[in-house]
Design a protein around this motif. Structure first.
Motif, PDB file in Angstrom:
ATOM      1  N   UNK A  42       0.854  -1.205   0.000  1.00 25.61           N
ATOM      2  CA  UNK A  42       0.000   0.000   0.000  1.00 25.61           C
ATOM      3  C   UNK A  42       0.883   1.246   0.000  1.00 25.61           C
ATOM      4  N   UNK A  43       1.971   1.224   0.799  1.00 22.59           N
ATOM      5  CA  UNK A  43       2.896   2.363   0.827  1.00 22.59           C
ATOM      6  C   UNK A  43       3.595   2.559  -0.516  1.00 22.59           C
ATOM      7  N   UNK A  44       3.772   1.469  -1.262  1.00 22.09           N
ATOM      8  CA  UNK A  44       4.378   1.562  -2.597  1.00 22.09           C
ATOM      9  C   UNK A  44       3.371   2.032  -3.652  1.00 22.09           C
ATOM     10  N   UNK A  45       2.101   2.197  -3.226  1.00 17.97           N
ATOM     11  CA  UNK A  45       1.110   2.773  -4.136  1.00 17.97           C
ATOM     12  C   UNK A  45       0.094   1.797  -4.710  1.00 17.97           C
ATOM     13  N   UNK A  46       0.070   0.564  -4.213  1.00 20.63           N
ATOM     14  CA  UNK A  46      -0.889  -0.425  -4.717  1.00 20.63           C
ATOM     15  C   UNK A  46      -2.172  -0.392  -3.881  1.00 20.63           C
ATOM     16  N   UNK A  47      -3.330  -0.691  -4.515  1.00 24.43           N
ATOM     17  CA  UNK A  47      -4.594  -0.676  -3.765  1.00 24.43           C
ATOM     18  C   UNK A  47      -4.613  -1.729  -2.662  1.00 24.43           C
ATOM     19  N   UNK A  48      -5.240  -1.394  -1.534  1.00 20.51           N
ATOM     20  CA  UNK A  48      -5.310  -2.281  -0.370  1.00 20.51           C
ATOM     21  C   UNK A  48      -5.954  -3.628  -0.714  1.00 20.51           C
ATOM     22  N   UNK A  49      -7.112  -3.583  -1.390  1.00 21.66           N
ATOM     23  CA  UNK A  49      -7.862  -4.815  -1.672  1.00 21.66           C
ATOM     24  C   UNK A  49      -7.049  -5.750  -2.572  1.00 21.66           C
ATOM     25  N   UNK A  50      -6.465  -5.178  -3.634  1.00 21.82           N
ATOM     26  CA  UNK A  50      -5.659  -5.989  -4.563  1.00 21.82           C
ATOM     27  C   UNK A  50      -4.443  -6.580  -3.843  1.00 21.82           C
ATOM     28  N   UNK A  88      -3.590 -10.650  -3.375  1.00 19.35           N
ATOM     29  CA  UNK A  88      -2.352 -11.246  -3.871  1.00 19.35           C
ATOM     30  C   UNK A  88      -1.545 -11.868  -2.731  1.00 19.35           C
ATOM     31  N   UNK A  89      -1.428 -11.153  -1.620  1.00 19.34           N
ATOM     32  CA  UNK A  89      -0.655 -11.671  -0.475  1.00 19.34           C
ATOM     33  C   UNK A  89      -1.299 -12.941   0.081  1.00 19.34           C
ATOM     34  N   UNK A  90      -2.630 -12.958   0.175  1.00 22.65           N
ATOM     35  CA  UNK A  90      -3.333 -14.167   0.644  1.00 22.65           C
ATOM     36  C   UNK A  90      -3.044 -15.353  -0.259  1.00 22.65           C
ATOM     37  N   UNK A  91      -3.083 -15.100  -1.580  1.00 27.13           N
ATOM     38  CA  UNK A  91      -2.819 -16.182  -2.542  1.00 27.13           C
ATOM     39  C   UNK A  91      -1.397 -16.707  -2.392  1.00 27.13           C
ATOM     40  N   UNK A  92      -0.448 -15.811  -2.213  1.00 31.49           N
ATOM     41  CA  UNK A  92       0.962 -16.218  -2.063  1.00 31.49           C
ATOM     42  C   UNK A  92       1.144 -17.037  -0.784  1.00 31.49           C
ATOM     43  N   UNK A  93       0.523 -16.593   0.317  1.00 27.96           N
ATOM     44  CA  UNK A  93       0.664 -17.303   1.597  1.00 27.96           C
ATOM     45  C   UNK A  93      -0.018 -18.671   1.559  1.00 27.96           C
ATOM     46  N   UNK A  94      -1.081 -18.807   0.751  1.00 25.36           N
ATOM     47  CA  UNK A  94      -1.718 -20.121   0.603  1.00 25.36           C
ATOM     48  C   UNK A  94      -0.773 -21.093  -0.092  1.00 25.36           C
TER      49      UNK A  94
END
Length: 196
Positions: free
Chosen positions: A160-168, A172-178
């Motif tokens: 988010x600090x790098x400028x990406x939307x929170x929801x997206x 993505x992070x959830x998918x990676x952690x799965x």
């Protein structure tokens, strides 16, 4: 012009550092590679590039002069601003980027979020004569122990600090952690930068 800051690390996230210099806290944006180097340290010396705009004075911090030099080269390229340069240096280390430019590997540069074919080619054309290749490959050790829920939150906050939307970012992070629940925060962010 500020050349470097030296002091205690008051706060460190994958995207920023607050460094206490004699009671004054300086906030600087950092790359993921700088975070990897400083993670776990109590104090630090960071080299700084200051961007002065009408509405803000923004500091970008680097663990070494070499990364700052590469950052300065990147922002000298038309169409590459400080935020884009930081994303590039979060996806690739300075040495990896030098190798990519020297070998004119457009595909690797294009894999970085926000870098299209034209920008990738412009970076290579503008910088290939300015980059000095070195033989030694600098590899950064990533920390292996990480609290999974905390790691996920930290990765999302950094994105988010790098400028990406929170929801997206959350998706993505959830998918990676799965797929791989034991990844350190730096690895999660690097992978997320490829997917976002």
């Amino acid at each position: 012009m500020i050349d470097y800051l030296k002091g205690e690390i008051a706060e460190l996230t994958p995207a920023s550092i607050t460094i206490d210099c004699n009671g004054i806290g300086f906030f600087a944006n950092i790359s993921l590679n700088t975070y990897s180097i400083l993670n776990g340290e109590k104090s630090a010396k960071i080299f700084v590039h200051e961007v002065i705009r009408e509405d803000a004075h923004v500091l970008f911090g680097f663990a070494d002069k070499h990364e700052r030099d590469i950052f300065l080269l990147l922002i000298s390229v038309s169409g590459v601003g400080p935020s884009t340069a930081r994303v590039i240096l979060s996806s690739l280390s300075a040495k990896e980027l030098e190798s990519v430019i020297a070998t004119e590997n457009v595909a690797v540069l294009q894999s970085v979020k926000g870098i299209g074919a034209k920008t990738a080619q412009r970076i290579i054309v503008d910088l290939k004569d300015k980059i000095k290749m070195t033989d030694s490959q600098g590899s950064i050790q990533l920390p292996t122990k990480a609290d999974l829920s905390g790691t996920g939150h930290e990765a999302i906050a950094a994105l988010v600090m790098l400028g990406f939307p929170q929801v997206a970012s959350q998706k993505v992070v959830s998918a990676i952690l799965k797929e791989s629940s034991s990844l350190p925060v730096e690895a999660i962010i690097k992978e997320a930068l490829k997917r976002l």
